[in-house]
Design a protein around this motif. Sequence first.
Motif, PDB file in Angstrom:
ATOM      1  N   ASN A 243       4.585  -0.923  10.789  1.00  0.00           N
ATOM      2  CA  ASN A 243       4.205  -0.081   9.652  1.00  0.00           C
ATOM      3  C   ASN A 243       2.714  -0.195   9.344  1.00  0.00           C
ATOM      4  O   ASN A 243       2.316  -0.268   8.188  1.00  0.00           O
TER       5      ASN A 243
ATOM      6  N   GLY B 180       1.456   2.329   6.855  1.00  0.00           N
ATOM      7  CA  GLY B 180       1.813   2.017   5.473  1.00  0.00           C
ATOM      8  C   GLY B 180       0.938   0.927   4.890  1.00  0.00           C
ATOM      9  O   GLY B 180       0.535   1.000   3.721  1.00  0.00           O
TER      10      GLY B 180
ATOM     11  N   SER C  37      -0.558  -5.818   0.325  1.00  0.00           N
ATOM     12  CA  SER C  37      -0.853  -5.300   1.663  1.00  0.00           C
ATOM     13  C   SER C  37      -1.123  -6.431   2.648  1.00  0.00           C
ATOM     14  O   SER C  37      -0.751  -6.341   3.821  1.00  0.00           O
TER      15      SER C  37
END
Length: 68
Positions: free
Chosen positions: A33, A36, A54
């Motif tokens: 990901n 993302g 993150s």
Amino acid sequence: MELYAVLFVVLAILLLGLYFIPTYIALGKKHKNKGGVFLLNLFLGFTFFGWIASLLWAFYKEKEVKRK
């Protein structure tokens, strides 16, 4: 005055590099990901919690699914 402009540009590049550390980690680990992680880092990274989220997501290792 030119020296201040050069210092400003160098400092801006350095800070952007530090800001996107979670994205670099996700790219380096070939995270599933990574897009993302990048988007979270881009839009919420300016907040402390968004940057930490993150970063943690970049280090998160997906479990491999064994197929029979």
